[in-house]
Design a protein around this motif. Structure first.
Motif, short mmCIF file in Angstrom:
data_model
loop_
_atom_site.label_atom_id
_atom_site.label_comp_id
_atom_site.label_asym_id
_atom_site.label_seq_id
_atom_site.Cartn_x
_atom_site.Cartn_y
_atom_site.Cartn_z
N UNK A 147 41.51 127.68 -36.31
CA UNK A 147 40.84 126.78 -35.24
C UNK A 147 41.58 125.33 -34.84
N UNK A 148 42.42 125.15 -35.62
CA UNK A 148 43.20 123.79 -35.50
C UNK A 148 44.55 124.10 -34.75
N UNK A 149 44.79 125.53 -34.75
CA UNK A 149 46.02 125.87 -34.11
C UNK A 149 47.27 125.64 -34.93
N UNK A 150 47.12 125.84 -36.28
CA UNK A 150 48.38 125.67 -37.35
C UNK A 150 48.97 126.76 -37.60
N UNK A 151 48.41 128.02 -37.36
CA UNK A 151 49.10 129.35 -37.89
C UNK A 151 50.29 129.73 -36.86
N UNK A 152 51.05 130.52 -37.30
CA UNK A 152 51.92 131.07 -36.38
C UNK A 152 51.27 132.19 -35.82
N UNK A 153 52.00 132.59 -34.56
CA UNK A 153 51.34 133.60 -33.68
C UNK A 153 50.95 134.91 -34.39
N UNK A 154 51.69 135.53 -35.27
CA UNK A 154 51.29 136.70 -36.06
C UNK A 154 49.99 136.49 -36.76
N UNK A 155 49.89 135.22 -37.49
CA UNK A 155 48.59 135.32 -38.14
C UNK A 155 47.32 134.95 -37.10
N UNK A 156 47.59 134.22 -36.21
CA UNK A 156 46.63 133.75 -35.44
C UNK A 156 46.03 134.98 -34.74
N UNK A 157 46.97 136.08 -34.36
CA UNK A 157 46.60 137.30 -33.81
C UNK A 157 45.80 138.08 -34.69
N UNK A 158 46.13 138.00 -36.14
CA UNK A 158 45.36 138.73 -37.01
C UNK A 158 43.64 138.13 -37.09
N UNK A 159 43.66 137.08 -36.93
CA UNK A 159 42.37 136.29 -37.30
C UNK A 159 41.65 136.78 -35.86
N UNK A 160 42.24 136.56 -34.99
CA UNK A 160 41.54 136.86 -33.65
C UNK A 160 41.18 138.26 -33.55
#
Length: 230
Positions: free
Chosen positions: A15-28
């Motif tokens: 939510x805070x935009x602190x993850x790398x793109x790969x992990x953000x994609x996994x959460x999404x």
């Protein structure tokens, strides 16, 4: 039913935009499949927005501005400046409906989740019942891939030099710790050892920061190519 979810700390970082793109994609992608985590993300987003617009948070019209003696007046001006900036663009944004992106692997067709459709993908590499395609995210030691395992296929018993995230997109597989289904978010470290196997076949999105380490019998001879899988 999905039983494996991201930890609260990961959702907060997402939510805070602190993850790398790969992990953000996994959460999404997981949130697309999991109503529970989608609601948790919505709650965390609302909470973050409330904290951002809290009266205790002071904003200024530019980085060079200094706090004024009249805080209320400054906050009001900052708010008006923000609204003016948003509304000054009179262009009309058209909603683009993205067509489902399908991939075909060994005769099976899969639709990719929304968060993965814009990522460029390298060609498939195959080794026995395993097929892997790297995603081009340029994140250094972090490797993101689509991993397909054929029916009655698996990966020999192994542990990990770093962490391994496996998000199950289609199908199912099992190991010593249980059975996993579509949407399960499985986070393992060097403290975990397992032997994944699938009866029906599966497609996974994986993220790892190092190669896996085979630990039993002749499979140890495969350690030099452990990076192939994850």
């Amino acid at each position: 039913m999905i039983t494996h979810h991201p930890k609260h700390e990961l959702l907060s970082a997402f939510v805070e935009g602190e993850l790398p793109a790969s992990l953000s994609a996994a959460i999404a992608v997981h949130a697309e499949m999991c109503e529970i985590c989608a609601k948790n993300i919505q709650h965390l987003t609302e909470e973050s927005a409330a904290n951002f617009f809290s009266p205790d948070v002071k904003t200024y019209n530019s980085y060079s501005d200094k706090p004024a003696s009249n805080t209320a007046a400054t906050d009001e001006l900052s708010y008006e400046f923000m609204i003016d900036s948003i509304t000054e663009d009179e262009s009309i944004a058209e909603l683009v409906v993205q067509e489902p992106l399908e991939i075909e692997i060994k005769g099976s067709t899969y639709q990719l989740p929304t968060a993965l459709r814009s990522m460029s993908m390298m060609g498939w590499q195959k080794m026995g019942k395993l097929s892997r395609a790297r995603l081009n995210l340029n994140e250094g030691a972090l490797h993101s891939s689509l991993l397909h395992i054929d029916k009655d296929g698996g990966v020999p018993s192994h542990t990990h030099k770093g962490f391994e995230l496996t998000l199950l997109l289609e199908g199912s597989f099992e190991d010593e710790m249980g059975t996993y289904v579509k949407g399960d978010f499985i986070w393992l470290t060097d403290k975990n050892t397992h032997t994944p196997h699938t009866t029906e076949g599966c497609l996974c999105y994986t993220v790892a920061d190092d190669a896996l380490q085979f630990i039993q019998g002749l499979s140890k001879l495969l350690n030099p190519i452990g990076a192939f899988i994850y």
